[in-house]
Design a protein around this motif. Sequence first.
Motif, PDB file in Angstrom:
ATOM      1  N   TYR A  34      -3.239   4.046   1.412  1.00  0.00           N
ATOM      2  CA  TYR A  34      -3.813   4.351   2.723  1.00  0.00           C
ATOM      3  C   TYR A  34      -3.585   5.809   3.021  1.00  0.00           C
ATOM      4  O   TYR A  34      -2.626   6.410   2.551  1.00  0.00           O
ATOM      5  CB  TYR A  34      -3.249   3.464   3.835  1.00  0.00           C
ATOM      6  N   PHE A  51      -3.508   8.475   6.440  1.00  0.00           N
ATOM      7  CA  PHE A  51      -3.262   8.372   7.878  1.00  0.00           C
ATOM      8  C   PHE A  51      -3.123   9.794   8.386  1.00  0.00           C
ATOM      9  O   PHE A  51      -2.093  10.442   8.170  1.00  0.00           O
ATOM     10  CB  PHE A  51      -1.976   7.589   8.130  1.00  0.00           C
ATOM     11  N   TYR A 101       0.849  -1.197   0.000  1.00  0.00           N
ATOM     12  CA  TYR A 101       0.000   0.000   0.000  1.00  0.00           C
ATOM     13  C   TYR A 101       0.885   1.248   0.000  1.00  0.00           C
ATOM     14  O   TYR A 101       1.948   1.259   0.610  1.00  0.00           O
ATOM     15  CB  TYR A 101      -0.912   0.018   1.235  1.00  0.00           C
ATOM     16  N   LEU A 102       0.414   2.273  -0.679  1.00  0.00           N
ATOM     17  CA  LEU A 102       1.133   3.538  -0.754  1.00  0.00           C
ATOM     18  C   LEU A 102       0.390   4.575   0.097  1.00  0.00           C
ATOM     19  O   LEU A 102      -0.829   4.721  -0.022  1.00  0.00           O
ATOM     20  CB  LEU A 102       1.166   4.016  -2.207  1.00  0.00           C
ATOM     21  N   GLN A 103       1.127   5.297   0.941  1.00  0.00           N
ATOM     22  CA  GLN A 103       0.450   6.341   1.721  1.00  0.00           C
ATOM     23  C   GLN A 103       0.167   7.540   0.828  1.00  0.00           C
ATOM     24  O   GLN A 103       1.091   8.146   0.271  1.00  0.00           O
ATOM     25  CB  GLN A 103       1.278   6.780   2.929  1.00  0.00           C
ATOM     26  N   VAL A 104      -1.098   7.851   0.681  1.00  0.00           N
ATOM     27  CA  VAL A 104      -1.523   8.997  -0.128  1.00  0.00           C
ATOM     28  C   VAL A 104      -2.456   9.814   0.764  1.00  0.00           C
ATOM     29  O   VAL A 104      -3.568   9.400   1.066  1.00  0.00           O
ATOM     30  CB  VAL A 104      -2.250   8.532  -1.405  1.00  0.00           C
ATOM     31  N   ASP A 105      -1.971  10.955   1.213  1.00  0.00           N
ATOM     32  CA  ASP A 105      -2.710  11.722   2.212  1.00  0.00           C
ATOM     33  C   ASP A 105      -3.980  12.338   1.644  1.00  0.00           C
ATOM     34  O   ASP A 105      -3.974  12.921   0.566  1.00  0.00           O
ATOM     35  CB  ASP A 105      -1.821  12.836   2.770  1.00  0.00           C
ATOM     36  N   VAL A 108      -7.099   5.062  -5.141  1.00  0.00           N
ATOM     37  CA  VAL A 108      -6.894   3.635  -5.460  1.00  0.00           C
ATOM     38  C   VAL A 108      -6.877   3.418  -6.958  1.00  0.00           C
ATOM     39  O   VAL A 108      -6.187   2.526  -7.446  1.00  0.00           O
ATOM     40  CB  VAL A 108      -7.942   2.638  -4.907  1.00  0.00           C
TER      41      VAL A 108
END
Lengths: 450, 450
Positions: free
Chosen positions: A220, A222, A169-173, A213
Motif C-alpha cells: 500500500y 499512503f 501488506y507492505l507500505q511502499v511509498d 505488487v
Amino acid sequence: MSEPANTAPAPAAKAALPIVSIENISKWDGQEVTIRGWLYNMRESGKLLFPIFRDGTGLLQGVVVKSAVSPEVFARARELTHESSVIVSGKVRADKRAPGGYEMDVIDVQVVQLVSKDDPFPITPKEHGTEFLMEHRHLWLRSQRQNAILRVRHEITKACRDCLDQEGYLQVDAPILTPAACEGTTTLFETQYFENEKAYLTQSGQLYSEATVAAFGKVYCFGPTFRAEKSKTRRHLTEFWMVEPEAAFATLEDMMALAERFVSFVVKRVLENRRRELETLGRDISNLKKIEPPFPRITYDEAVEILKRKGSEFQWGGDFGGTDETLLSEDFEKPVMVHRFPAAIKAFYMEPDPQRPELALGVDVLAPEGYGEIIGGGQRISSYDLLLQRIKEHNLSQQAFDWYLDLRKYGAVPHAGFGMGIERAVSWICGLEHVRETIPFPRMLHRLRP
Amino acid sequence: MSEPANTAPAPAAKAALPIVSIENISKWDGQEVTIRGWLYNMRESGKLLFPIFRDGTGLLQGVVVKSAVSPEVFARARELTHESSVIVSGKVRADKRAPGGYEMDVIDVQVVQLVSKDDPFPITPKEHGTEFLMEHRHLWLRSQRQNAILRVRHEITKACRDCLDQEGYLQVDAPILTPAACEGTTTLFETQYFENEKAYLTQSGQLYSEATVAAFGKVYCFGPTFRAEKSKTRRHLTEFWMVEPEAAFATLEDMMALAERFVSFVVKRVLENRRRELETLGRDISNLKKIEPPFPRITYDEAVEILKRKGSEFQWGGDFGGTDETLLSEDFEKPVMVHRFPAAIKAFYMEPDPQRPELALGVDVLAPEGYGEIIGGGQRISSYDLLLQRIKEHNLSQQAFDWYLDLRKYGAVPHAGFGMGIERAVSWICGLEHVRETIPFPRMLHRLRP
C-alpha cells in the motif's frame, strides 16, 4: 516566569510534583500534580475562580479559592486571559459535576505568557464566519471541535495502516513528483524540474503500486495526492491524503472483501479509542456501530434501476454525481459497494468483465448518510495487448507508459486494489458538513494559507 | 492458464489446497500447499529441476522430479523463464541445506504468464550499470536486495510512528503546498496555484507543527518534503520523507532525550523484526546492537576542537560538511549529538542559548559509520519581539509570517522538535552506499523516471 508564591509549598517540594497530561488525570485522584497548558475559559464567583485549562489532551476545571492561596497567586489567576500559557499546580479531586469527572484545587499558577488584553485571542465563543476561521486556521485548531476531529483523523490513519499491516501488506511509498500525466494535465499541478523537464504532482500512487505488487505481493502507499480542480464543493480539496492497497493475484471480488474488512476495522477502532471525541462532535454513534461486514453489493445496472425507480433522470452509461450517490446510499445503513461500471466512464487501465466486456471490473464504495464515495478501485488490466490498445484509444503517450507496459511483459498477474480518501472518511466518521475541517491545513480553490 | 496435469491430484482436491505466503512456509511442513509468484531462478540436473520461486515475501526452492509429475507439468516447469508468473502446488519439506530451511516437492505448475524468450526480463544476475538499474527501477525492485531494503524501510517508518504514538504524540499532517518560502525560493519547487498565486512544495512541516503543538501539546508530521537542490551526492534526493516531532513546554534537552529514545527504538525494532533482511544485505548487526541510550553529546565548541586535533582546517563559525561529520562520528559507536551551534549558521527561528546568545539551541545527530546527519532540531524562539527581529534580519516577509508570529502572541510556550530524514536513516541502518536505494522511486537531479 513568576516567583513561587509565599503560601505555596516550598520550591523543592513543588519542583518534585509530577507533570501530567489532562487525559491521564484520573490516575492522579487525590494527588498534587502540575499541568502545563493554556487558559480555555474562566468564570469568577466572588472569592472563587473557576479557570478551565486545556493542554491539548483534554480540559480540566480548576478551582482557585482566594483564602487558600497567596494574594499573588490569586491575582495572577484572576488576570489570566483567554489562551494565556500557564503552568498550574494543584490537587486532583474527583467531581461528578465536572466535565471529564475531575477538578483541580489550584495551589499555584505560573504565567508563561500572558495574552494582551489589547490584542486578545481572535477566536471567541461567538460565531465567526468560515473565511475568518479558515484565515485563522493556525489558532482555530485549538478549539475543542477541531481538536476532536484531528484526534479522530489520527486514529483513522493509524487504523488504516494497522489493518493493512495485519493483512500482510507492505507500505511502499509512491513518488509525489511524476513525469507523466495519467490522463491529460488539466487537473494536475505542474512544476519545473530543473532545466529540462516538467514534473506533475501525483493524483494517485496506483500505477507505481502496480509495479511494487510484483516485487512484494501486497503493498500500500499512503501519502498526499493533488488535484488542481476548480471545484468548490464541500467534498473537494486540492491536496488530500489517500491510502491505496494493491494486491497481486487478486480480483475485484478480493478487493471488495478487503474494502469491507478495512472500513469496518477503521470504524471499530475509532469507536473503541475515540468515543469522547465523537461525543464532543455530537456524532450519532449508533450509525457507526452498524458498520461491519458484509456490506451490500449492487451492480451498476441495479444502481441505475434504483435511481430510475426513485424518479431520477439518470441514464445507463453516465457517471454518478453527488445527488445520485445520496439516492443510492440512503437505503442502506452500511456503505454500499457499486460494481461493474461501463468501461467508457472508467480509467483506461481497468480490467473488462469477461462476461460483458463493455463493463469494467471496478467498484465504488459509497458511505451511508449521504457522504458519497469514500473508496474507488477495481481490477487492473493484466494483458499487454489490451493495455496497449487502451493507451492508444485514450491517446496517451506509449513512451510515457513504457515502464507500466513492462509490468505486463514480465510476469503479469491478475491484480487489483483501491484507494480510500482519508478526508472523506474522516468527514463521514465524524459526521461533518465539509471536508475543510478534516485536514489540519486545508488547501482549496481559494485557500492556500496559512 | 494451463489445464490441470493428468498425474496431479483431482481438480477438486487441488482447488482446496491452502494458498500460503513463503514467509509462513515453516508452518506448513509436511503439507500440500499452493504458492503464487514468479520464477526467480532455475537449475536443471538431468531428470530434476530446481526452480526457485519468489512471491514477494521470500524465496522457496522447488524440486520437480520428472518421474513424479506428468510430462505436461515437467515440460511447463522446464520452459519457465525468469520472472514468469506461476501458481505452484506441492508438498513442503524441511531441508537444512535449502535457503530458508524448506523446499517444495512440486506436484503441479500453472503458468500465468510466460515471459518471452525473445524479450527476456532485462535484469540478469550479471552486473548492470547504475543508470540501467535506475531506468528499470520498476523491475529492479524485485531483486532480493531491493526487496530487503524496502522491507526494512517499512519497519523503520512503522517504528517511528509507534514510538511517537507511545510517547503521546499525535500525527498532525503539515501541508505540502505552502504559500511562503522559509528562506529564499532557490531550492524550492514552485507551482502555479490557479490564476493568482504561486505555491511551493514544503521543505519541512516544522512551522506548521509549531502551530499544532499549541493545539495538541505533542505532535508529529510525517510526509514527503522537497528540495530543488542541484547537489549530486550519495546523500541527496529531491523528494524525501521526514518525520518531525514537536512538543510544547519542551527544551533542547528534552528533544535530545527524545531523539536518543526514538533512534534506539527504531533500531531495536528492525533488529527484532527484520533480521533476515539485514542478513540479505550483509549488514554487520553487531554495530546496530550497540544503539541504545544514552548517546554521546558534544557541544559545537568541542566538535571544533576535535576536528582541529584531527588536523582539519575547520574554523569556529563554519557549518560541518560531510567530511567533518565523518571525522566527528568516527570516534563513537553510537550516534553523536552535536549541540549549541553558532546562531549565524542556523535557521532564523532557533532559540538563542541564554548563557551565550551567539549560540543557537540546536542539535544535529550524526549517525555512526560515516553516515552523517540523520536528525536536525532544536528549541524554537518563543518571544514575539525576538522572532520579529530575526524575520527582519533575514529579510523575510513579515506578512508571510504573520500567522507564525501569532503563535508568539497567543499563548507562547517554550517548544522544541526535530526532523529525521527517513532515507538517511534507512541508508545507515541497512548499511548502504547511496540513498537512491532507500526509497521506492528515487527523485534526483537527473532522475524523474519511472
